[in-house]
Design a protein around this motif. Structure first.
Motif, PDB file in Angstrom:
ATOM      1  N   ILE A  38       0.836  -1.199   0.000  1.00 46.60           N
ATOM      2  CA  ILE A  38       0.000   0.000   0.000  1.00 46.60           C
ATOM      3  C   ILE A  38       0.870   1.248   0.000  1.00 46.60           C
ATOM      4  N   ALA A  39       1.921   1.249   0.810  1.00 43.15           N
ATOM      5  CA  ALA A  39       2.827   2.404   0.840  1.00 43.15           C
ATOM      6  C   ALA A  39       3.433   2.652  -0.535  1.00 43.15           C
ATOM      7  N   ALA A  40       3.885   1.594  -1.184  1.00 40.80           N
ATOM      8  CA  ALA A  40       4.483   1.740  -2.520  1.00 40.80           C
ATOM      9  C   ALA A  40       3.454   2.241  -3.526  1.00 40.80           C
ATOM     10  N   GLU A  41       2.239   1.723  -3.451  1.00 45.85           N
ATOM     11  CA  GLU A  41       1.180   2.160  -4.365  1.00 45.85           C
ATOM     12  C   GLU A  41       0.907   3.654  -4.216  1.00 45.85           C
ATOM     13  N   LEU A  42       0.829   4.125  -2.983  1.00 44.85           N
ATOM     14  CA  LEU A  42       0.564   5.541  -2.750  1.00 44.85           C
ATOM     15  C   LEU A  42       1.720   6.411  -3.249  1.00 44.85           C
ATOM     16  N   MET A  43       2.956   5.968  -3.021  1.00 43.83           N
ATOM     17  CA  MET A  43       4.104   6.755  -3.471  1.00 43.83           C
ATOM     18  C   MET A  43       4.170   6.845  -4.988  1.00 43.83           C
ATOM     19  N   ARG A  44       3.742   5.796  -5.668  1.00 43.85           N
ATOM     20  CA  ARG A  44       3.760   5.820  -7.135  1.00 43.85           C
ATOM     21  C   ARG A  44       2.583   6.616  -7.697  1.00 43.85           C
ATOM     22  N   ALA A  45       1.423   6.459  -7.082  1.00 45.10           N
ATOM     23  CA  ALA A  45       0.228   7.135  -7.596  1.00 45.10           C
ATOM     24  C   ALA A  45       0.233   8.626  -7.282  1.00 45.10           C
ATOM     25  N   HIS A  46       0.943   9.022  -6.241  1.00 45.42           N
ATOM     26  CA  HIS A  46       0.975  10.426  -5.810  1.00 45.42           C
ATOM     27  C   HIS A  46       2.438  10.832  -5.649  1.00 45.42           C
ATOM     28  N   SER A  47       3.158  10.779  -6.759  1.00 46.78           N
ATOM     29  CA  SER A  47       4.620  10.890  -6.726  1.00 46.78           C
ATOM     30  C   SER A  47       5.133  12.317  -6.614  1.00 46.78           C
ATOM     31  N   PHE A  48       4.240  13.313  -6.678  1.00 46.50           N
ATOM     32  CA  PHE A  48       4.690  14.693  -6.496  1.00 46.50           C
ATOM     33  C   PHE A  48       4.829  14.923  -4.992  1.00 46.50           C
ATOM     34  N   ALA A  49       6.065  14.844  -4.518  1.00 48.38           N
ATOM     35  CA  ALA A  49       6.356  14.769  -3.088  1.00 48.38           C
ATOM     36  C   ALA A  49       6.899  16.086  -2.551  1.00 48.38           C
ATOM     37  N   SER A  50       7.060  16.128  -1.241  1.00 49.51           N
ATOM     38  CA  SER A  50       7.725  17.244  -0.567  1.00 49.51           C
ATOM     39  C   SER A  50       8.995  16.703   0.074  1.00 49.51           C
ATOM     40  N   LEU A  51      10.133  17.259  -0.332  1.00 49.10           N
ATOM     41  CA  LEU A  51      11.434  16.902   0.234  1.00 49.10           C
ATOM     42  C   LEU A  51      11.802  17.963   1.260  1.00 49.10           C
ATOM     43  N   VAL A  52      12.013  17.520   2.492  1.00 48.25           N
ATOM     44  CA  VAL A  52      12.229  18.455   3.602  1.00 48.25           C
ATOM     45  C   VAL A  52      13.615  18.221   4.199  1.00 48.25           C
ATOM     46  N   SER A  53      14.425  19.265   4.186  1.00 48.52           N
ATOM     47  CA  SER A  53      15.754  19.221   4.780  1.00 48.52           C
ATOM     48  C   SER A  53      15.890  20.350   5.796  1.00 48.52           C
ATOM     49  N   VAL A  54      17.076  20.456   6.380  1.00 54.79           N
ATOM     50  CA  VAL A  54      17.383  21.549   7.304  1.00 54.79           C
ATOM     51  C   VAL A  54      18.377  22.469   6.609  1.00 54.79           C
ATOM     52  N   ASP A  55      18.040  23.765   6.554  1.00 54.98           N
ATOM     53  CA  ASP A  55      18.936  24.705   5.886  1.00 54.98           C
ATOM     54  C   ASP A  55      20.083  25.110   6.807  1.00 54.98           C
ATOM     55  N   ASP A  56      20.931  25.991   6.344  1.00 53.84           N
ATOM     56  CA  ASP A  56      22.104  26.373   7.123  1.00 53.84           C
ATOM     57  C   ASP A  56      21.747  27.179   8.367  1.00 53.84           C
ATOM     58  N   GLY A  57      20.520  27.688   8.428  1.00 57.35           N
ATOM     59  CA  GLY A  57      20.072  28.420   9.603  1.00 57.35           C
ATOM     60  C   GLY A  57      19.321  27.553  10.589  1.00 57.35           C
ATOM     61  N   GLY A  58      19.194  26.257  10.277  1.00 58.44           N
ATOM     62  CA  GLY A  58      18.512  25.336  11.178  1.00 58.44           C
ATOM     63  C   GLY A  58      17.012  25.270  10.980  1.00 58.44           C
TER      64      GLY A  58
ATOM     65  N   ARG B 231      23.947  17.677   5.075  1.00 58.02           N
ATOM     66  CA  ARG B 231      23.155  16.923   6.061  1.00 58.02           C
ATOM     67  C   ARG B 231      22.294  15.924   5.292  1.00 58.02           C
ATOM     68  N   PRO B 232      22.829  14.734   5.032  1.00 66.02           N
ATOM     69  CA  PRO B 232      22.150  13.788   4.138  1.00 66.02           C
ATOM     70  C   PRO B 232      20.816  13.254   4.643  1.00 66.02           C
ATOM     71  N   THR B 233      20.579  13.269   5.949  1.00 61.11           N
ATOM     72  CA  THR B 233      19.300  12.779   6.457  1.00 61.11           C
ATOM     73  C   THR B 233      18.203  13.799   6.179  1.00 61.11           C
ATOM     74  N   ALA B 234      17.124  13.339   5.561  1.00 54.83           N
ATOM     75  CA  ALA B 234      16.038  14.239   5.191  1.00 54.83           C
ATOM     76  C   ALA B 234      14.713  13.495   5.313  1.00 54.83           C
ATOM     77  N   LEU B 235      13.641  14.216   5.044  1.00 58.54           N
ATOM     78  CA  LEU B 235      12.288  13.665   5.101  1.00 58.54           C
ATOM     79  C   LEU B 235      11.606  13.870   3.764  1.00 58.54           C
ATOM     80  N   VAL B 236      10.904  12.854   3.301  1.00 61.48           N
ATOM     81  CA  VAL B 236      10.074  12.963   2.100  1.00 61.48           C
ATOM     82  C   VAL B 236       8.641  12.622   2.482  1.00 61.48           C
ATOM     83  N   THR B 237       7.695  13.467   2.066  1.00 61.80           N
ATOM     84  CA  THR B 237       6.292  13.191   2.353  1.00 61.80           C
ATOM     85  C   THR B 237       5.503  13.082   1.052  1.00 61.80           C
ATOM     86  N   PHE B 238       4.591  12.132   1.028  1.00 64.15           N
ATOM     87  CA  PHE B 238       3.673  11.925  -0.088  1.00 64.15           C
ATOM     88  C   PHE B 238       2.256  12.059   0.458  1.00 64.15           C
ATOM     89  N   LEU B 239       1.448  12.882  -0.185  1.00 64.42           N
ATOM     90  CA  LEU B 239       0.062  13.060   0.232  1.00 64.42           C
ATOM     91  C   LEU B 239      -0.858  12.504  -0.838  1.00 64.42           C
TER      92      LEU B 239
END
Length: 209
Positions: free
Chosen positions: A14-34, A71-79
């Motif tokens: 189910i997770a894979a299906e949602l990521m493929r069907a709704h692939s326009f994601a949000s990539l969230v990192s931490v900038d140099d100001g935190g 800072r290679p660790t990041a978050l990706v969200t799919f809605l």
């Protein structure tokens, strides 16, 4: 992500299906100001050795790739589909509105892909997802032009080290399911999609048994 147990899904398919069907994601990192830094972008999902891997790219002037480098660790969200839930689905009046949605969150480790041939793999994967017929046109373009286009982006591979899938469909209120599903079935595209997911997950309600 807040995960009440009634909404938590551990179904990898189910997770894979949602990521493929709704692939326009949000990539969230931490900038140099935190502070959080977000880029909205399409991502291509691969499954490799029982792991999820996401491929994508951003414009070279976008500083996001530098944040991934530092800072290679990041978050990706799919809605996935989401919609308002009216209290009218209940027989009694002591109720309040809510919102239903499907979402996947991925904690990732990023690796930059700087070589033209690596970027080409990412682009071809995304072309295959969204307009496979364009691959022939891309291949026919002048090599100098293609290389200039590749030079203007920074590609990356995001190795998913943890994922969470949330299916919020009022599972804990079975007395609402029949009316909620009926209302969604007559609604907009997102609402109809949620009605289909309710049907798929067996959320028929007390009236639908």
């Amino acid at each position: 992500m807040y995960q009440p147990p009634q909404f938590k899904s551990e179904d990898r398919a189910i997770a894979a299906e949602l990521m493929r069907a709704h692939s326009f994601a949000s990539l969230v990192s931490v900038d140099d100001g935190g502070l959080p830094y977000v880029t909205h972008l399409p991502l291509h999902l691969r499954e490799r050795d029982d792991r999820f891997v996401l491929l994508g790219h951003c414009a070279r002037p976008n500083p996001h790739w530098r944040y991934l480098q530092a800072r290679p660790t990041a978050l990706v969200t799919f809605l996935g589909p989401h919609a308002y839930q009216s209290p009218k689905i209940y027989a009694d009046r002591q109720r309040v509105p809510s919102w239903n949605y499907l979402a996947v969150h991925c904690t990732v480790q990023a690796r930059l892909l700087e070589a033209p041939e690596q970027k080409e793999v990412v682009l071809k994967s995304l072309i295959g997802d969204h307009e496979a017929a364009y691959a022939e046109q891309w291949a026919s373009l002048d090599e100098a032009f293609r290389l200039s286009m590749l030079a203007g982006i920074m590609a990356f591979e995001l190795d998913v080290v943890r994922w969470e899938c949330k299916l919020k469909l009022n599972q804990h209120r079975p007395e609402s399911h029949a009316r909620l599903r009926a209302a969604y079935a007559e609604g907009n595209a997102d609402e109809r999609a949620l009605a289909e997911w309710m049907q798929r997950l067996g959320l028929k309600g007390l009236e639908g048994n």
